[in-house]
Design a protein around this motif. Structure first.
Motif, mmCIF file in Angstrom:
data_model
loop_
_atom_site.group_PDB
_atom_site.id
_atom_site.type_symbol
_atom_site.label_atom_id
_atom_site.label_comp_id
_atom_site.label_asym_id
_atom_site.label_seq_id
_atom_site.Cartn_x
_atom_site.Cartn_y
_atom_site.Cartn_z
ATOM 1 N N LEU A 43 -5.367 11.600 11.968
ATOM 2 C CA LEU A 43 -4.301 10.602 12.142
ATOM 3 C C LEU A 43 -4.605 9.677 13.318
ATOM 4 O O LEU A 43 -4.428 8.460 13.228
ATOM 5 C CB LEU A 43 -2.950 11.288 12.378
ATOM 6 C CG LEU A 43 -2.215 11.870 11.171
ATOM 7 C CD1 LEU A 43 -0.861 12.424 11.602
ATOM 8 C CD2 LEU A 43 -2.009 10.835 10.068
ATOM 9 N N LEU A 44 -5.090 10.276 14.425
ATOM 10 C CA LEU A 44 -5.403 9.446 15.600
ATOM 11 C C LEU A 44 -6.544 8.482 15.291
ATOM 12 O O LEU A 44 -6.481 7.293 15.611
ATOM 13 C CB LEU A 44 -5.794 10.334 16.794
ATOM 14 C CG LEU A 44 -4.668 11.118 17.461
ATOM 15 C CD1 LEU A 44 -5.218 11.909 18.643
ATOM 16 C CD2 LEU A 44 -3.561 10.186 17.948
ATOM 17 N N ASP A 45 -7.600 9.010 14.636
ATOM 18 C CA ASP A 45 -8.753 8.158 14.288
ATOM 19 C C ASP A 45 -8.315 7.028 13.356
ATOM 20 O O ASP A 45 -8.707 5.872 13.516
ATOM 21 C CB ASP A 45 -9.852 8.979 13.595
ATOM 22 C CG ASP A 45 -10.533 9.928 14.563
ATOM 23 O OD1 ASP A 45 -10.298 9.794 15.782
ATOM 24 O OD2 ASP A 45 -11.282 10.814 14.099
ATOM 25 N N ALA A 46 -7.486 7.389 12.355
ATOM 26 C CA ALA A 46 -7.044 6.381 11.388
ATOM 27 C C ALA A 46 -6.202 5.323 12.085
ATOM 28 O O ALA A 46 -6.287 4.132 11.784
ATOM 29 C CB ALA A 46 -6.241 7.047 10.276
ATOM 30 N N SER A 47 -5.417 5.774 13.045
ATOM 31 C CA SER A 47 -4.549 4.830 13.736
ATOM 32 C C SER A 47 -5.381 3.830 14.550
ATOM 33 O O SER A 47 -5.100 2.624 14.552
ATOM 34 C CB SER A 47 -3.590 5.647 14.601
ATOM 35 O OG SER A 47 -2.975 4.857 15.505
ATOM 36 N N PRO B 240 0.806 -1.227 0.000
ATOM 37 C CA PRO B 240 0.000 0.000 0.000
ATOM 38 C C PRO B 240 0.836 1.274 0.000
ATOM 39 O O PRO B 240 0.403 2.291 -0.515
ATOM 40 C CB PRO B 240 -0.805 -0.106 1.299
ATOM 41 C CG PRO B 240 -0.809 -1.559 1.637
ATOM 42 C CD PRO B 240 0.491 -2.108 1.126
ATOM 43 N N PHE B 241 2.036 1.251 0.558
ATOM 44 C CA PHE B 241 2.802 2.498 0.680
ATOM 45 C C PHE B 241 3.627 2.806 -0.561
ATOM 46 O O PHE B 241 4.172 3.894 -0.678
ATOM 47 C CB PHE B 241 3.713 2.454 1.916
ATOM 48 C CG PHE B 241 4.652 1.278 1.917
ATOM 49 C CD1 PHE B 241 4.243 0.060 2.423
ATOM 50 C CD2 PHE B 241 5.925 1.388 1.402
ATOM 51 C CE1 PHE B 241 5.100 -1.035 2.414
ATOM 52 C CE2 PHE B 241 6.791 0.306 1.393
ATOM 53 C CZ PHE B 241 6.365 -0.917 1.902
ATOM 54 N N SER B 242 3.759 1.851 -1.497
ATOM 55 C CA SER B 242 4.605 2.133 -2.659
ATOM 56 C C SER B 242 4.004 1.673 -3.979
ATOM 57 O O SER B 242 4.458 2.093 -5.038
ATOM 58 C CB SER B 242 5.970 1.453 -2.489
ATOM 59 O OG SER B 242 5.809 0.043 -2.578
ATOM 60 N N GLY B 243 3.019 0.797 -3.931
ATOM 61 C CA GLY B 243 2.454 0.263 -5.180
ATOM 62 C C GLY B 243 3.299 -0.848 -5.777
ATOM 63 O O GLY B 243 2.928 -1.426 -6.797
ATOM 64 N N ILE C 147 6.922 9.590 11.680
ATOM 65 C CA ILE C 147 6.434 8.760 10.560
ATOM 66 C C ILE C 147 7.475 8.577 9.448
ATOM 67 O O ILE C 147 7.654 7.476 8.955
ATOM 68 C CB ILE C 147 5.116 9.309 9.937
ATOM 69 C CG1 ILE C 147 4.029 9.373 11.017
ATOM 70 C CG2 ILE C 147 4.640 8.411 8.788
ATOM 71 C CD1 ILE C 147 2.713 9.972 10.551
ATOM 72 N N PHE C 148 8.171 9.649 9.036
ATOM 73 C CA PHE C 148 9.060 9.546 7.872
ATOM 74 C C PHE C 148 10.538 9.446 8.247
ATOM 75 O O PHE C 148 11.401 9.750 7.427
ATOM 76 C CB PHE C 148 8.842 10.746 6.940
ATOM 77 C CG PHE C 148 7.457 10.793 6.356
ATOM 78 C CD1 PHE C 148 7.048 9.826 5.449
ATOM 79 C CD2 PHE C 148 6.562 11.786 6.718
ATOM 80 C CE1 PHE C 148 5.768 9.858 4.904
ATOM 81 C CE2 PHE C 148 5.280 11.827 6.182
ATOM 82 C CZ PHE C 148 4.879 10.862 5.278
ATOM 83 N N LEU D 291 -3.467 5.170 5.339
ATOM 84 C CA LEU D 291 -2.845 6.007 4.313
ATOM 85 C C LEU D 291 -3.662 7.228 3.881
ATOM 86 O O LEU D 291 -3.088 8.292 3.660
ATOM 87 C CB LEU D 291 -2.469 5.160 3.095
ATOM 88 C CG LEU D 291 -1.193 4.343 3.309
ATOM 89 C CD1 LEU D 291 -0.949 3.401 2.144
ATOM 90 C CD2 LEU D 291 0.015 5.250 3.506
ATOM 91 N N PRO D 292 -5.002 7.110 3.769
ATOM 92 C CA PRO D 292 -5.734 8.315 3.340
ATOM 93 C C PRO D 292 -5.503 9.496 4.275
ATOM 94 O O PRO D 292 -5.400 10.644 3.819
ATOM 95 C CB PRO D 292 -7.200 7.867 3.361
ATOM 96 C CG PRO D 292 -7.142 6.387 3.210
ATOM 97 C CD PRO D 292 -5.876 5.945 3.877
ATOM 98 N N ALA D 293 -5.385 9.230 5.587
ATOM 99 C CA ALA D 293 -5.147 10.338 6.525
ATOM 100 C C ALA D 293 -3.780 10.961 6.256
ATOM 101 O O ALA D 293 -3.624 12.191 6.242
ATOM 102 C CB ALA D 293 -5.234 9.840 7.960
ATOM 103 N N ALA D 294 -2.773 10.112 5.986
ATOM 104 C CA ALA D 294 -1.426 10.634 5.708
ATOM 105 C C ALA D 294 -1.414 11.368 4.364
ATOM 106 O O ALA D 294 -0.785 12.419 4.224
ATOM 107 C CB ALA D 294 -0.423 9.491 5.705
ATOM 108 N N ALA D 295 -2.154 10.803 3.374
ATOM 109 C CA ALA D 295 -2.162 11.424 2.041
ATOM 110 C C ALA D 295 -2.873 12.775 2.059
ATOM 111 O O ALA D 295 -2.633 13.620 1.197
ATOM 112 C CB ALA D 295 -2.841 10.497 1.035
ATOM 113 N N GLY D 296 -3.746 12.977 3.051
ATOM 114 C CA GLY D 296 -4.497 14.236 3.119
ATOM 115 C C GLY D 296 -3.735 15.356 3.822
ATOM 116 O O GLY D 296 -4.241 16.469 3.941
ATOM 117 N N LEU D 297 -2.516 15.090 4.280
ATOM 118 C CA LEU D 297 -1.764 16.130 4.995
ATOM 119 C C LEU D 297 -1.269 17.198 4.025
ATOM 120 O O LEU D 297 -0.954 16.904 2.869
ATOM 121 C CB LEU D 297 -0.553 15.513 5.704
ATOM 122 C CG LEU D 297 -0.862 14.496 6.809
ATOM 123 C CD1 LEU D 297 0.431 13.876 7.327
ATOM 124 C CD2 LEU D 297 -1.644 15.150 7.946
ATOM 125 N N SER D 298 -1.183 18.421 4.532
ATOM 126 C CA SER D 298 -0.671 19.505 3.681
ATOM 127 C C SER D 298 0.851 19.386 3.587
ATOM 128 O O SER D 298 1.498 18.701 4.382
ATOM 129 C CB SER D 298 -1.037 20.858 4.282
ATOM 130 O OG SER D 298 -0.290 21.044 5.477
#
Ligand SMILES: Cc1cc2nc3c(=O)[nH]c(=O)nc-3n(C[C@H](O)[C@H](O)[C@H](O)COP(=O)(O)OP(=O)(O)OC[C@H]3O[C@@H](n4cnc5c(N)ncnc54)[C@H](O)[C@@H]3O)c2cc1C
Length: 489
Positions: free
Chosen positions: A449-453, A327-330, A403-404, A383-390
């Protein structure tokens, strides 16, 4: 065993059969049915038989066939393209070093090997932070790797047929017993005790199974797909990146190609136009228009949960056809090998016992979903929560090792999850809270992020309770659908 038989079908004569076989058969059901009927009375149809029939001569299908061959079982792999063409569209791919011994594969050499990179760099969007990821990768020529796998299959007594396009499943007594194909334009029927769909993202068999076969049959949707665009560049000026470089905010990478060349790649949802547009924006902002474009290629990779069951009577599903990409790289070559290895062990046991029912093949489901499948499900929820970050928020995470960090990304590649002690988690939450208090991280993103976690932890636990036998499956699916937010009956 190889036999020849005559199908006594009512319908058009031999000439129209030849015309039909020359014309391209599409996936549309009525066209396929027409092609079969128009074979005509008295036409010879070649019939082959093996222990297992594998649809798709990609890395997944061949790895599975090789494993069965090693156990003394005979496999026929059907590949719709010329074998020399397989892998050409991607050309260069990456495989993690640790996976070679894990899957019993010798390391790449000669024509396969393009480069070896013990570390890579993950860049913050503002390019101020570059985290070293100590996780070695081989950069390899994909067509050459496919040729190696074909040799492995054939060395163990298997057969790989090129230009053999499977058009329809053969179902008898509730069991999948073989497939109809067009082999170099001529009709072919291949029967096997187990039939495998390893035909890639479109799952040409899965999507043609009857609705009551126990496997989801819906085609993959555009919104469940990542569109991967690769631009090969040469004659790069000094100062451009070297080695493996990853830009998580843009879902982009700058990786080595042949010689001093590079591949600038991106994976994005929304279609090729969107992906190429984002590719251009990322490249222009960071690198301008460096060197010379050698070629551009593109492809699709699945970005969604796997079907809830990967088996039916006489049937197994694996690889991109089963949506087993990371999921993180395809990337999907080695994550599919994990599944293929389990599937092969289960198939060998079932074939040796002479029982290829859904129940006998079920351990593939249980072992896959309780292991890698549970981790991937958990990641898909996060991932959607992480992808939605500015951009600013991702910079904040990089600057504060959240995380990174190089170690987080190493663990993600190796174990498909980051191991955090309760103390680590508390420290991370405290740093994020400080980011919110200082106005550098939004309260909304923090909550997401907390909810997704916690949602990810729930779904992982549910997958780890994947039923041991088909009996508990329906109840398990009902609960899984609730956790994914899907409609339940
Ligand atoms: C641009 C791009 C770059 C990538 N880079 C990497 C990378 O660096 N590392 C990595 O691990 N992964 C990478 N991936 C993902 C990886 O390519 C796939 O996950 C992997 O190839 C899946 O293998 P597979 O055998 O399951 O499916 P496929 O490779 O899709 O193979 C399926 C085969 O089935 C054949 N087929 C389809 N329909 C039929 C039919 N009806 N009859 C007969 N044959 C049929 C197809 O021709 C194909 O050869 C990349 C993907 C893309 C799109």
């Amino acid at each position: 065993m190889e036999t020849y038989c005559v199908f006594r079908l009512l319908g058009a004569g031999e000439r129209s059969a030849q015309q039909a076989s020359r014309s391209r058969i599409t996936y549309h059901a009525s066209r396929v049915a027409h092609a079969a009927i128009s074979v005509g009375r008295g036409t010879m149809i070649r019939q082959l038989e093996a222990d297992a029939v594998v649809v798709g001569g990609g890395t997944s299908g061949c790895y599975f066939a090789w494993r069965l061959g090693q156990a003394g079982l005979r496999t026929i792999v059907l590949e719709k393209r010329r074998l020399a063409d397989v892998g050409q569209e991607i050309d260069i791919f990456h495989m993690d070093e640790v996976r070679f011994p894990e899957f019993g594969l010798p390391l790449p050499t000669n024509g396969e090997l393009i480069g070896y990179y013990p570390t890579g760099l993950a860049w913050s969007p503002d390019l101020q932070v570059k985290n070293e990821v100590r996780y070695p990768f081989y950069v390899m020529h994909k067509p050459a790797f496919h040729q190696r796998l074909y040799r492995y299959v054939e060395r163990e007594g298997g057969q790989v047929l090129e230009r053999a396009e499977v058009v329809w499943p053969l179902i008898e007594g509730g069991f999948l017993v073989g497939v109809r194909a067009l082999h170099q334009g001529a009709p072919l029927e291949v029967r096997g005790r187990i039939v495998v769909d390893a035909s890639g993202i479109d799952g040409c068999l899965r999507t043609r199974l009857p609705a009551d076969f126990g496997v989801e049959t819906e085609p993959i949707r555009e919104r469940d797909t990542l569109y991967v665009c690769l631009e090969f560049r040469d004659d790069l000026p000094p100062g451009t990146p070297t080695g493996l470089n990853f830009y998580p905010f843009h879902k982009a990478f700058w990786n080595p190609s042949r010689g001093k060349g590079a591949i600038l790649g991106i994976g994005q949802p929304g279609g090729y136009d969107v992906a190429w547009q984002k590719h251009r924006e990322w490249r222009e902002e960071y690198f301008g228009n460096p060197g010379r474009v050698v070629k551009r290629t593109q492809g699709r990779t699945p970005y969604r949960r796997s079907p809830y069951s990967l088996v039916g009577n006489g049937f197994m599903l694996m690889g991109d056809a089963a949506f087993q990409t990371k999921p993180f790289s395809g990337e999907g070559v080695t994550s599919s090998f994990t599944a293929c290895q389990i599937a092969a062990e289960v198939a060998i046991a079932a074939l040796q016992l002479g029982d290829v029912s859904r129940a006998a093949l079920w351990p593939y489901n249980t072992r896959y979903f309780r292991g890698q499948g549970a981790k991937f499900a958990s990641m898909f929820v996060q991932l959607p929560a992480a992808a939605g970050l500015s951009r600013r928020e991702v910079d904040f995470l990089f600057h504060h090792n959240i995380i990174f960090s190089g170690e987080d990304l190493r663990q993600m590649n190796l174990d498909y999850e980051t191991r955090l002690t309760p103390r680590d988690t508390a420290a991370m939450a405290a740093r994020l809270a400080w980011g919110v208090a200082s106005g550098r991280f939004s309260a909304r993103s923090f909550k997401r992020l907390l909810d997704a976690s916690s949602a990810a932890a729930r779904i992982k636990a549910h997958y780890q309770r994947y039923p041991e036998e088909p009996g508990g499956f329906d109840a398990w699916v009902q609960e899984a659908k609730k956790l994914w937010g899907e409609e339940t009956i």
